[in-house]
Design an enzyme around this catalytic site. Structure first.
Site, mmCIF file in Angstrom:
data_model
loop_
_atom_site.group_PDB
_atom_site.id
_atom_site.type_symbol
_atom_site.label_atom_id
_atom_site.label_comp_id
_atom_site.label_asym_id
_atom_site.label_seq_id
_atom_site.Cartn_x
_atom_site.Cartn_y
_atom_site.Cartn_z
ATOM 1 N N ASN A 103 0.829 1.210 -0.375
ATOM 2 C CA ASN A 103 0.621 2.235 0.650
ATOM 3 C C ASN A 103 1.921 3.023 0.778
ATOM 4 O O ASN A 103 2.878 2.530 1.360
ATOM 5 C CB ASN A 103 0.244 1.557 1.979
ATOM 6 N N GLU A 139 -2.606 -7.431 8.304
ATOM 7 C CA GLU A 139 -1.226 -6.964 8.426
ATOM 8 C C GLU A 139 -0.733 -7.231 9.842
ATOM 9 O O GLU A 139 -1.016 -6.431 10.755
ATOM 10 C CB GLU A 139 -1.144 -5.459 8.142
ATOM 11 N N GLU A 143 -0.437 1.721 12.015
ATOM 12 C CA GLU A 143 0.253 2.957 12.395
ATOM 13 C C GLU A 143 -0.740 4.005 12.886
ATOM 14 O O GLU A 143 -0.425 4.801 13.766
ATOM 15 C CB GLU A 143 1.087 3.463 11.206
ATOM 16 N N GLY A 167 7.281 -3.380 7.896
ATOM 17 C CA GLY A 167 8.516 -2.600 7.840
ATOM 18 C C GLY A 167 9.692 -3.259 8.547
ATOM 19 O O GLY A 167 10.714 -2.623 8.781
ATOM 20 N N LYS A 223 2.465 5.589 2.474
ATOM 21 C CA LYS A 223 2.628 6.206 3.796
ATOM 22 C C LYS A 223 3.095 7.664 3.611
ATOM 23 O O LYS A 223 2.718 8.305 2.631
ATOM 24 C CB LYS A 223 3.583 5.370 4.665
ATOM 25 N N HIS A 236 -5.149 1.306 9.593
ATOM 26 C CA HIS A 236 -3.767 0.836 9.511
ATOM 27 C C HIS A 236 -3.164 0.830 10.918
ATOM 28 O O HIS A 236 -3.462 1.711 11.726
ATOM 29 C CB HIS A 236 -2.952 1.737 8.578
ATOM 30 N N SER A 261 5.991 -6.607 4.944
ATOM 31 C CA SER A 261 7.246 -7.043 4.320
ATOM 32 C C SER A 261 7.029 -7.943 3.109
ATOM 33 O O SER A 261 7.802 -8.871 2.856
ATOM 34 C CB SER A 261 8.158 -7.714 5.353
HETATM 35 P P1 13P Z 1 5.866 -2.925 4.481
HETATM 36 O O1 13P Z 1 5.515 -3.606 3.173
HETATM 37 O O2 13P Z 1 6.854 -1.836 4.328
HETATM 38 O O3 13P Z 1 6.218 -3.927 5.533
HETATM 39 O O4 13P Z 1 4.526 -2.208 4.988
HETATM 40 C C1 13P Z 1 3.345 -2.895 4.989
HETATM 41 C C2 13P Z 1 2.263 -1.944 5.246
HETATM 42 O O5 13P Z 1 2.163 -1.388 6.335
HETATM 43 C C3 13P Z 1 1.324 -1.651 4.169
HETATM 44 O O6 13P Z 1 0.219 -0.954 4.639
#
Ligand code: 13P
Length: 253
Positions: free
Chosen positions: A9, A170, A100, A176, A11, A98, A216
């Site tokens: 992803n 997740e 976010e 992150g 983003k 997601h 992560s």
């Molecule tokens: P990270 O791997 O950067 O923690 O992000 C995970 C994520 O949100 C994938 O959709």
């Protein structure tokens, strides 16, 4: 059939040329080698989908996905992108729900259930994200939160549609942050998710559902996470922005 999947992803990162370069490198590294996965998916910004889908043509193990879509079929929704548009440029997957988007764009389970319908109705596969916040985990409400996300976002689907869904667990506190869930913590939730699916759709469908871990995940911790009985791969954020790291995670199976 339950598939082993690693999805990236991106983003809102990378400019067009950088994205194309990284994706080409991934294709070259994954090409022809026999890894233990069935599919590697890269979920890029809408504006790169067509180019990446063209590059992925003929590579049976690499697919392209979007990171969101609108819930309506078409119409007066200035600035939005429909599932049909995503499909028409050659993408096959869409990330939905997601954290976010739940957090910054107020996406509710109810809205996500509509997005799931429109995605499936356009022959795309949703990568449906669920997961608890730190506060919810510390309040020991993580199982309840996951159960509600499944019930309200996905469990209205009939069997033939549900079997097209990929689930990504997740935990929000792991995204992150560099703070990954332990393999045991992740496995515990994945087994719970599979049990919930079994209660709703039966054991056979539950066993055939791919459940990915995200948060992560990196080349160092991927192998241990992926070795758990109910973890079928990963949804990778930061580490998918570097082709070597992403491919090393793919190789972790
Ligand atoms: P990270 O791997 O950067 O923690 O992000 C995970 C994520 O949100 C994938 O959709």
């Amino acid at each position: 059939m339950r598939q082993k999947i690693v999805a990236g992803n991106w983003k809102m990162n990378l400019e067009y040329n950088e994205g194309l370069y990284i994706f080409s490198e991934v294709i070259n590294m994954v090409n022809d080698e026999v890894f233990g996965i069935q599919t590697a998916i890269v979920c890029c910004p809408y504006t790169y989908l067509h180019s990446l889908a063209q590059l992925a043509k003929g590579h049976s193990k690499i697919s392209v996905g979007a990171q969101n879509c609108h819930q309506a079929e078409a119409g007066a929704f200035t600035g939005e992108i429909s599932a049909k548009m995503i499909r028409s440029v050659g993408a096959e997957y869409v990330i939905l729900g997601h954290s976010e988007r739940r957090q910054y764009f107020n996406e509710s389970n109810e809205l996500l259930s509509k997005k799931t319908d429109i995605v499936l109705g356009n022959s795309l596969k949703p990568v449906f994200c669920i997961g608890e916040t730190l506060e919810e985990r510390e309040g020991n409400r993580h199982f309840e939160v996951i159960k509600t996300q499944l019930n309200e976002g996905l469990f209205h689907l009939e069997n033939s549609h549900f079997t097209q869904v990929i689930i990504a667990y997740e935990p929000v506190w792991a995204i992150g942050t560099g703070k990954t869930a332990s393999a045991a913590q992740a496995q515990e939730i994945h087994a719970f998710i599979r049990q919930e699916i079994a209660s709703k759709y039966g054991r056979e469908i539950a066993d055939a559902t791919s459940i990915l871990y995200g948060g992560s995940c990196n080349p160092k911790n991927a192998a241990e996470l992926f070795s758990q009985a109910d973890i079928d791969g990963g949804l990778i954020g930061g580490a998918s922005l570097k082709s070597r790291d992403f491919v090393d995670i793919i190789k972790a199976f």
